[in-house]
Design a protein around this motif. Structure first.
Motif, PDB file in Angstrom:
ATOM      1  N   ASN A 363       0.827  -1.206   0.000  1.00 46.31           N
ATOM      2  CA  ASN A 363       0.000   0.000   0.000  1.00 46.31           C
ATOM      3  C   ASN A 363       0.862   1.257   0.000  1.00 46.31           C
ATOM      4  O   ASN A 363       0.665   2.192   0.788  1.00 46.31           O
ATOM      5  N   THR A 365       3.273   4.023  -2.674  1.00 42.93           N
ATOM      6  CA  THR A 365       3.496   4.556  -4.017  1.00 42.93           C
ATOM      7  C   THR A 365       4.994   4.674  -4.236  1.00 42.93           C
ATOM      8  O   THR A 365       5.694   5.302  -3.432  1.00 42.93           O
ATOM      9  N   HIS A 379       5.875   7.636 -11.141  1.00 38.81           N
ATOM     10  CA  HIS A 379       5.403   7.036  -9.902  1.00 38.81           C
ATOM     11  C   HIS A 379       4.421   5.924 -10.248  1.00 38.81           C
ATOM     12  O   HIS A 379       3.817   5.908 -11.326  1.00 38.81           O
ATOM     13  N   ASP A 381       1.618   2.837  -8.362  1.00 39.24           N
ATOM     14  CA  ASP A 381       0.909   2.294  -7.213  1.00 39.24           C
ATOM     15  C   ASP A 381       0.694   0.800  -7.431  1.00 39.24           C
ATOM     16  O   ASP A 381      -0.395   0.366  -7.874  1.00 39.24           O
ATOM     17  N   TYR A 406       9.699   5.234  -1.780  1.00 40.07           N
ATOM     18  CA  TYR A 406       8.261   4.969  -1.713  1.00 40.07           C
ATOM     19  C   TYR A 406       7.646   5.789  -0.589  1.00 40.07           C
ATOM     20  O   TYR A 406       8.328   6.207   0.359  1.00 40.07           O
ATOM     21  N   ARG A 409       0.524   5.484   1.086  1.00 35.24           N
ATOM     22  CA  ARG A 409      -0.578   6.177   0.417  1.00 35.24           C
ATOM     23  C   ARG A 409      -1.375   7.044   1.380  1.00 35.24           C
ATOM     24  O   ARG A 409      -2.013   8.017   0.971  1.00 35.24           O
ATOM     25  N   PRO A 412       1.037  11.141   1.856  1.00 37.78           N
ATOM     26  CA  PRO A 412       1.666  11.371   0.553  1.00 37.78           C
ATOM     27  C   PRO A 412       2.928  12.211   0.596  1.00 37.78           C
ATOM     28  O   PRO A 412       3.658  12.247  -0.395  1.00 37.78           O
TER      29      PRO A 412
END
Length: 583
Positions: A363, A365, A379, A381, A406, A409, A412
């Protein structure tokens, strides 16, 4: 009228140019573009700005507006523009100045034209265009004058019909209460501290409010017209939007410090820093840029930042805001990801490259970073804990050092530490592969080895490779370079070399044909063994001599004579011991 406007415009332009050039004290740089000529849509273009001072800050301008900033370590800056479109057409120049002071700028370089099919290009000011613009301006002024006369006539007609206007002095009257009054269409507006209010009993049935570029024009008619505008701000198109950057880039740790740079195109302005609707205290600058320091960074500082500027005398005529830049906080509790590149080594132009990033959390990005770029390249996901970034049809503009990170999520602007870097090196077809040789071809342990590499271009940087391991690069002003190696067992193997320009380390020649370095077996040295053997033999001989001497001297020397007369003669010849005389 048209001639007067033309002379006025040219005079303002000349005054601006003379004012700007008054404080430049560095020679102008040279600017080149690759490829040259008409550029196809979607093609990758690279601008190269070469100055005469190392360690400067280079700025690339398009049609007089700053668009890119680079801080190279040398005296050259590379500005890549990937996948050009019609909007990229125009006339480009570059300048440079010191990183610590912005008062000393170089002269702008000679312009370079970038032509993209379908682009508008650079507008050429010819006399027919100037005359047309002047005529249009004249017509516009006449229409405005007629409109003002019409409004004045209508106001006088309303007075004649018995509507007595409330007349106040024409000059603004700022009393102790700080109020300013103005009369529009026979109605009185009262303004205080940037807010517009209606008088207690304004008559008329309807309202019309128009917002112009500089001022608020309000024609008020009718009772209780509900007009109120607090802090009216107008965007001024003649102020190009500024550029914004962070130092350090890529993220900052909690408790650290970060500096926000805002670079405009007007001197003596007031700059404002904004973070998602929150305004920092404005800062005045006598130059083109200003610095906003943020110390002791905390979680609330993460977010998107932009900046704008305005004249100190006109605080409500503001430039467009800059493009946003992210301030990302690095969380040490997030494990560092790993990164890999496929294929490795020197990549042929047009090949597809895959960069894989492996994390330890789900979970999240993933972000791919390229050294020197302000924002992440890509980027992703993914559903799992790894991401795959594809770079199709690589060119020299894709070469560089890549890393990945990373972010959760749910947060951010909180990031992990960046991974280790991988080098994407793209082959340059104009650089023929070099030749390599060893001298001597075989060397013993501890001996000296010379590896000679020569190419077909002067002033290059040569790199020696051994089974994927890179030695320290060496610069050469000639066609060749020599690498010296003191031999040890780990230096045996296959060697190759390549070269690249000093200003473009990731556009490299193909590697040379490999050459094998073999370590000779050392000749056996028997000196010590022979000495040991001789010593052992001497000791054995000495012991045998001692034994023999002891046996000789330990026998009895006298014995009884025989009673047999026949034996007496023999005994006399042998001696008394039975052995020959003289043992």
């Amino acid at each position: 009228m048209a001639s007067a406007l033309t002379v006025l415009l040219l005079g303002c332009w000349l005054a601006r140019q003379s004012g700007v050039s008054g404080e430049r004290n560095f020679p102008k740089p040279s600017l080149s573009v690759s490829p040259r000529g008409v550029t196809e849509l979607g093609e990758n273009v690279t601008f190269q700005c070469v100055g005469e001072q190392p360690g400067m800050r280079f700025v690339l301008s398009k049609n007089g507006a700053y668009i890119k900033i680079q801080d190279p370590s040398g005296s050259e800056a590379i500005f890549p523009i990937p996948s050009v479109g019609p909007d990229d057409s125009g006339r480009y120049t570059c300048q440079y100045h010191t990183k610590s002071q912005t008062t000393g700028w170089s002269e702008p370089s000679d312009p370079v034209e970038l032509v993209v099919p379908g682009g508008s290009g650079q507008l050429v000011l010819t006399w027919p265009i100037i005359a047309g613009v002047s005529a249009a301006a004249t017509v516009l002024l006449l229409v405005l004058l007629a409109f003002v006369c019409f409004r004045k006539t209508r106001a006088n007609a309303s007075v004649d019909k018995g509507k007595q206007p409330q007349t106040l002095p024409q000059e603004p009257d700022r009393g102790a209460d700080g109020l300013t009054y103005a009369e529009l269409d026979g109605q009185v507006l009262q303004a205080k501290q940037g807010a517009w209010h209606l008088p207690p009993s304004p008559p008329s049935p309807e309202c019309l409010v128009e917002l112009g570029t500089w001022e608020l024009v309000a024609a008020l008619k009718g009772p209780r017209c509900p007009v109120m505008a607090s802090a009216l701000t107008v965007l001024k198109p003649s102020y190009p939007k500024p550029n914004i950057s962070l130092s350090p880039r890529g993220g900052v740790s909690l408790g650290g410090a970060v500096t926000v740079w805002c670079l405009g195109q007007r001197r003596g302005m007031r700059f404002m820093l904004n973070k998602e609707g929150r305004h920092f205290p404005p800062v005045d600058s006598n130059g083109f840029e200003v610095v906003f320091p943020i110390s002791n960074v905390s979680w609330e500082h993460g977010g998107n930042y932009s900046c704008s500027y305005h004249s100190r005398s006109e605080p409500f005529a503001v430039s467009y805001p800059s493009d946003p830049v992210e301030l990302v906080l690095r969380d040490p509790s997030l494990p560092r990801p790993s990164i890999s590149l496929s294929p490795t080594g020197v990549t042929a132009p047009g090949a597809d490259v895959t960069i894989r990033c492996q994390g330890q959390r789900r979970n999240v990005t993933f972000f791919l970073h390229k050294a020197g770029d302000l924002n992440p390249q890509q980027h992703m996901d993914p559903a799992g804990d790894r991401a795959k970034f594809l770079i199709p049809t690589v060119g020299r503009q894709h070469g560089g050092s890549y890393s990945c990170s990373y972010r959760p999520r749910s947060e951010p602007f909180v990031s992990s530490q960046p991974s280790d870097t991988v080098q994407l090196v793209v082959a340059e077809p104009s650089y023929p592969k070099p030749n390599i040789s060893l001298s001597p071809r075989g060397v013993s342990l501890g001996g000296a080895m010379a590896v000679q590499c020569w190419g077909q271009h002067r002033g290059m940087r040569f790199v020696l490779n051994k089974d994927g391991r890179h030695f320290q690069a060496v610069d050469s002003d000639r066609f060749e370079v020599v690498f010296s190696i003191n031999m040890s067992r780990e230096y045996s193997g296959n060697y190759s070399c390549s070269y690249h320009s000093r200003s473009e380390p990731f556009a490299m020649s193909y590697p040379s044909d490999p050459v094998e370095l073999v370590m000779r077996a050392a000749r056996p040295d028997f000196t010590n063994a022979n000495i040991a053997r001789l010593a052992l033999g001497a000791v054995v001989l000495l012991i045998l001599g001692l034994i023999l001497a002891e046996a000789c001297y330990s026998r009895p020397r006298g014995r009884p004579r025989s009673l047999n007369p026949a034996m007496q003669g023999r005994e006399s010849s042998r001696g008394t011991s039975g052995f020959p005389v003289g043992c």
